[in-house]
Design a protein around this motif. Structure first.
Motif, PDB file in Angstrom:
ATOM      1  N   GLN A   1      52.920  40.254  50.914  1.00 36.34           N
ATOM      2  CA  GLN A   1      53.815  41.304  50.431  1.00 36.34           C
ATOM      3  C   GLN A   1      53.091  42.312  49.540  1.00 36.34           C
ATOM      4  O   GLN A   1      53.412  43.497  49.550  1.00 36.34           O
ATOM      5  CB  GLN A   1      54.980  40.674  49.645  1.00 36.34           C
ATOM      6  N   HIS A   2      52.105  41.833  48.784  1.00 34.50           N
ATOM      7  CA  HIS A   2      51.416  42.702  47.818  1.00 34.50           C
ATOM      8  C   HIS A   2      49.901  42.522  47.935  1.00 34.50           C
ATOM      9  O   HIS A   2      49.257  41.973  47.023  1.00 34.50           O
ATOM     10  CB  HIS A   2      51.895  42.385  46.401  1.00 34.50           C
ATOM     11  N   PRO A   3      49.324  42.993  49.028  1.00 34.25           N
ATOM     12  CA  PRO A   3      47.884  42.767  49.258  1.00 34.25           C
ATOM     13  C   PRO A   3      46.984  43.401  48.210  1.00 34.25           C
ATOM     14  O   PRO A   3      45.978  42.802  47.818  1.00 34.25           O
ATOM     15  CB  PRO A   3      47.642  43.378  50.648  1.00 34.25           C
ATOM     16  N   PHE A   4      47.324  44.611  47.745  1.00 32.21           N
ATOM     17  CA  PHE A   4      46.452  45.239  46.751  1.00 32.21           C
ATOM     18  C   PHE A   4      46.539  44.521  45.417  1.00 32.21           C
ATOM     19  O   PHE A   4      45.513  44.284  44.754  1.00 32.21           O
ATOM     20  CB  PHE A   4      46.780  46.719  46.556  1.00 32.21           C
ATOM     21  N   ILE A   5      47.731  44.179  44.979  1.00 40.63           N
ATOM     22  CA  ILE A   5      47.885  43.480  43.700  1.00 40.63           C
ATOM     23  C   ILE A   5      47.143  42.149  43.741  1.00 40.63           C
ATOM     24  O   ILE A   5      46.449  41.771  42.779  1.00 40.63           O
ATOM     25  CB  ILE A   5      49.378  43.264  43.372  1.00 40.63           C
ATOM     26  N   TYR A   6      47.270  41.448  44.840  1.00 42.10           N
ATOM     27  CA  TYR A   6      46.567  40.173  44.990  1.00 42.10           C
ATOM     28  C   TYR A   6      45.062  40.395  44.933  1.00 42.10           C
ATOM     29  O   TYR A   6      44.344  39.659  44.253  1.00 42.10           O
ATOM     30  CB  TYR A   6      46.971  39.515  46.308  1.00 42.10           C
ATOM     31  N   TYR A   7      44.589  41.410  45.652  1.00 44.10           N
ATOM     32  CA  TYR A   7      43.152  41.711  45.687  1.00 44.10           C
ATOM     33  C   TYR A   7      42.648  42.039  44.291  1.00 44.10           C
ATOM     34  O   TYR A   7      41.633  41.488  43.838  1.00 44.10           O
ATOM     35  CB  TYR A   7      42.905  42.897  46.625  1.00 44.10           C
ATOM     36  N   TYR A   8      43.343  42.922  43.595  1.00 38.85           N
ATOM     37  CA  TYR A   8      42.889  43.365  42.275  1.00 38.85           C
ATOM     38  C   TYR A   8      42.840  42.205  41.290  1.00 38.85           C
ATOM     39  O   TYR A   8      41.822  41.971  40.622  1.00 38.85           O
ATOM     40  CB  TYR A   8      43.810  44.464  41.744  1.00 38.85           C
ATOM     41  N   ASN A   9      43.929  41.475  41.185  1.00 38.55           N
ATOM     42  CA  ASN A   9      44.005  40.418  40.189  1.00 38.55           C
ATOM     43  C   ASN A   9      43.077  39.250  40.500  1.00 38.55           C
ATOM     44  O   ASN A   9      42.469  38.667  39.600  1.00 38.55           O
ATOM     45  CB  ASN A   9      45.446  39.937  40.047  1.00 38.55           C
ATOM     46  N   THR A  10      42.953  38.919  41.779  1.00 39.55           N
ATOM     47  CA  THR A  10      42.054  37.829  42.168  1.00 39.55           C
ATOM     48  C   THR A  10      40.621  38.158  41.786  1.00 39.55           C
ATOM     49  O   THR A  10      39.911  37.335  41.180  1.00 39.55           O
ATOM     50  CB  THR A  10      42.126  37.566  43.681  1.00 39.55           C
ATOM     51  N   ASN A  11      40.176  39.362  42.113  1.00 37.83           N
ATOM     52  CA  ASN A  11      38.777  39.714  41.893  1.00 37.83           C
ATOM     53  C   ASN A  11      38.492  40.097  40.447  1.00 37.83           C
ATOM     54  O   ASN A  11      37.383  39.871  39.959  1.00 37.83           O
ATOM     55  CB  ASN A  11      38.364  40.818  42.862  1.00 37.83           C
ATOM     56  N   TYR A  12      39.477  40.645  39.754  1.00 38.85           N
ATOM     57  CA  TYR A  12      39.291  40.866  38.313  1.00 38.85           C
ATOM     58  C   TYR A  12      39.112  39.522  37.621  1.00 38.85           C
ATOM     59  O   TYR A  12      38.219  39.346  36.773  1.00 38.85           O
ATOM     60  CB  TYR A  12      40.485  41.613  37.717  1.00 38.85           C
ATOM     61  N   SER A  13      39.967  38.577  37.967  1.00 39.79           N
ATOM     62  CA  SER A  13      39.890  37.252  37.365  1.00 39.79           C
ATOM     63  C   SER A  13      38.556  36.578  37.665  1.00 39.79           C
ATOM     64  O   SER A  13      37.959  35.933  36.792  1.00 39.79           O
ATOM     65  CB  SER A  13      41.044  36.384  37.878  1.00 39.79           C
ATOM     66  N   LYS A  14      38.060  36.742  38.885  1.00 42.25           N
ATOM     67  CA  LYS A  14      36.832  36.061  39.287  1.00 42.25           C
ATOM     68  C   LYS A  14      35.585  36.678  38.675  1.00 42.25           C
ATOM     69  O   LYS A  14      34.681  35.972  38.215  1.00 42.25           O
ATOM     70  CB  LYS A  14      36.705  36.079  40.812  1.00 42.25           C
ATOM     71  N   PHE A  15      35.521  38.023  38.634  1.00 43.62           N
ATOM     72  CA  PHE A  15      34.275  38.686  38.261  1.00 43.62           C
ATOM     73  C   PHE A  15      34.258  39.281  36.853  1.00 43.62           C
ATOM     74  O   PHE A  15      33.186  39.486  36.292  1.00 43.62           O
ATOM     75  CB  PHE A  15      33.944  39.795  39.270  1.00 43.62           C
ATOM     76  N   LEU A  16      35.426  39.558  36.289  1.00 48.36           N
ATOM     77  CA  LEU A  16      35.438  40.326  35.040  1.00 48.36           C
ATOM     78  C   LEU A  16      36.134  39.648  33.870  1.00 48.36           C
ATOM     79  O   LEU A  16      35.963  40.088  32.729  1.00 48.36           O
ATOM     80  CB  LEU A  16      36.084  41.692  35.283  1.00 48.36           C
ATOM     81  N   SER A  17      36.924  38.628  34.121  1.00 38.43           N
ATOM     82  CA  SER A  17      37.592  37.959  33.004  1.00 38.43           C
ATOM     83  C   SER A  17      36.575  37.184  32.179  1.00 38.43           C
ATOM     84  O   SER A  17      35.539  36.740  32.686  1.00 38.43           O
ATOM     85  CB  SER A  17      38.687  37.005  33.511  1.00 38.43           C
ATOM     86  N   ALA A  18      36.876  37.018  30.913  1.00 32.77           N
ATOM     87  CA  ALA A  18      35.936  36.365  29.996  1.00 32.77           C
ATOM     88  C   ALA A  18      35.622  34.935  30.425  1.00 32.77           C
ATOM     89  O   ALA A  18      34.494  34.459  30.286  1.00 32.77           O
ATOM     90  CB  ALA A  18      36.513  36.370  28.588  1.00 32.77           C
ATOM     91  N   ASP A  19      36.606  34.243  30.974  1.00 32.52           N
ATOM     92  CA  ASP A  19      36.411  32.836  31.355  1.00 32.52           C
ATOM     93  C   ASP A  19      35.535  32.687  32.586  1.00 32.52           C
ATOM     94  O   ASP A  19      34.704  31.782  32.664  1.00 32.52           O
ATOM     95  CB  ASP A  19      37.769  32.174  31.623  1.00 32.52           C
ATOM     96  N   SER A  20      35.715  33.574  33.566  1.00 32.54           N
ATOM     97  CA  SER A  20      35.059  33.390  34.856  1.00 32.54           C
ATOM     98  C   SER A  20      33.720  34.094  34.980  1.00 32.54           C
ATOM     99  O   SER A  20      32.834  33.634  35.707  1.00 32.54           O
ATOM    100  CB  SER A  20      35.988  33.878  35.977  1.00 32.54           C
ATOM    101  N   ALA A  21      33.547  35.219  34.294  1.00 28.58           N
ATOM    102  CA  ALA A  21      32.373  36.066  34.506  1.00 28.58           C
ATOM    103  C   ALA A  21      31.061  35.317  34.264  1.00 28.58           C
ATOM    104  O   ALA A  21      30.060  35.558  34.948  1.00 28.58           O
ATOM    105  CB  ALA A  21      32.441  37.289  33.602  1.00 28.58           C
ATOM    106  N   LYS A  22      31.053  34.388  33.302  1.00 26.05           N
ATOM    107  CA  LYS A  22      29.822  33.665  32.978  1.00 26.05           C
ATOM    108  C   LYS A  22      29.382  32.748  34.112  1.00 26.05           C
ATOM    109  O   LYS A  22      28.220  32.365  34.194  1.00 26.05           O
ATOM    110  CB  LYS A  22      30.031  32.852  31.697  1.00 26.05           C
TER     111      LYS A  22
END
Length: 428
Positions: A166-187
């Protein structure tokens, strides 16, 4: 002839299906006529269309598929609002005061969801760690302990609740922000992870606003001593002959410019200029912007808007043996410390027939007017901040930025600081 009509009908039906509408409503006292709609390519805003207000409403009809970040800029009041498109109708209501946007009400499902997720993400980063510490002092079977557990669980969720279909862009943005840019995951992310993502990602990457911060993260994972090797590895994988490779190359050139990594900027700008293949618009704009301000180039003319301390209508109308062009802003802390030093020596410059031209990236007219009241040199501003035409035309990434021109408007020096300006003219 019948086949042609059938094909025409099919194309027409597809066009109607692909089109979506962006509608923005404002209060009656919001004094604005024009609005400009932008899409996004990497970190560059691309003008899509311009509309005028009708009954306190702007309506943009976008004629093709587009999923990603969008922006509307109101040039006369210098307001801008950001939102997303998932190739569906967008509906926004603005709350304003004194011609300034105070609140944005997203009325369509996609933007309402994205707004709530963004708010939740901010709370997660700021509040969740504190709640986790507080929880240690309360047992789970107490009322407060249960409430804490529920709130921690709610804040810990987010992307899992988004329906990808239903929301492909929102899913894409949040998934990849979380994976590559969030403080917890980026390291935990490696260079190879990022290279693979940039290589395999679909076209949502260019419209997501994630490209530049992920590239910065990629360079950081490689360390300061391995920048060239990291970039070469990435470009070898992406291939600079491809649109993705060229967009990434363009972004990297701009990143090196912003961080004053001139050795790398020159190297990869040279690579871009020497490409023998077709160049995409994104890279072409970067090459042109840099070419405009190369040493020895003729500085592009600028038609003044509301100039002060001159009768000249444009930059080329200003006659002097030399000109010092300074891009600045009243809100720039470095300008606060540098421009008074220029002011101290202005009469010495003027005695040598050197004219100073200040082009401001301000947005607030009152703040700008107050500052220039003490500057005796030529001053002008579009009052559009980083939406000013100066940014792309003169490749301005920071303030203050200086150029020294000769009598024929050729660039003869690009000083880093005001001290370099004065040293060039041997003024102490």
């Amino acid at each position: 002839m019948k086949k042609i009509y059938i094909l025409s009908a099919v194309l027409s039906a597809f066009s109607l299906h692909a089109q979506f509408t962006v509608t923005v409503q404002t209060p009656a006292d919001f004094k604005e006529q024009d609005a400009i709609l932008y899409t996004l390519n990497g970190s560059k805003d691309i003008i899509a269309s311009k509309e005028q207000v009708k009954n306190n409403t702007w309506t943009f009809k976008y004629p093709k598929n587009y999923s990603g970040m969008m922006k509307i800029y109101f040039p006369n009041t210098n307001n801008s609002i950001s939102f997303i498109s998932e190739n569906k109708n967008v509906s926004i209501k603005l709350e304003t005061q004194d011609n300034k946007v105070k609140n944005i009400v997203y009325q369509d499902e996609s933007n309402d969801l994205m707004s709530k997720l963004q708010e939740g993400s901010q709370k997660k980063e700021l509040i969740l760690p504190a709640l986790a510490q507080i929880k240690e002092y309360y047992k789970d079977n107490t009322d407060f302990g249960k409430a804490l557990k529920t709130e921690i669980s709610r804040l810990s969720g987010g992307i899992n609740s988004v329906d990808q279909a239903q929301h492909p862009f929102i899913y894409y943005y949040n998934t990849n922000y979380s994976k590559f840019l969030s403080a917890d995951s980026a390291k935990k992310v490696t260079q190879d992870d990022i290279v693979n993502f940039l290589d395999k990602s679909n076209d949502l990457l260019e419209t997501s606003s994630l490209l530049r911060p992920i590239l910065v993260a990629y360079l950081n994972t490689g360390g300061n001593t391995n920048v060239g090797a990291s970039v070469d590895k990435l470009l070898d994988t992406l291939k600079v002959e491809t649109p993705r490779g060229q967009t990434v190359l363009s972004e990297l050139i701009d990143i090196f410019d912003v961080y004053d990594m001139n050795e790398f900027k020159d190297k990869y700008l040279g690579l871009a200029k020497n490409l023998k293949c077709t160049i995409n618009d994104r890279l072409a704009s970067t090459i042109k912007s840099n070419t405009n301000v190369e040493m020895g180039a003729t500085f592009p003319n600028n038609k003044f808007q509301s100039p002060l301390n001159t009768t000249a209508k444009s930059l080329y109308d200003v006659k002097a043996d030399k000109k010092v062009i300074v891009f600045w802003s009243s809100t720039c802390s470095h300008c606060e410390s540098e421009l008074p030093k220029l002011l101290e020596k202005y009469n010495d410059l003027k005695a040598k027939n050197i004219q100073v031209v200040g082009l401001s990236l301000d947005t607030d007219k009152d703040s700008y007017s107050k500052k220039i009241s003490v500057f005796p040199w030529i001053n002008d501003s579009e009052l559009k901040g980083w939406n000013s035409s100066y940014v792309d035309t003169y490749n301005v990434h920071a303030t203050p930025t200086y150029f020294i021109l000769d009598a024929n408007n050729k660039i003869i020096s690009k000083p880093e600081h005001v001290g370099d300006v004065l040293e060039y003219f041997k003024i102490k």
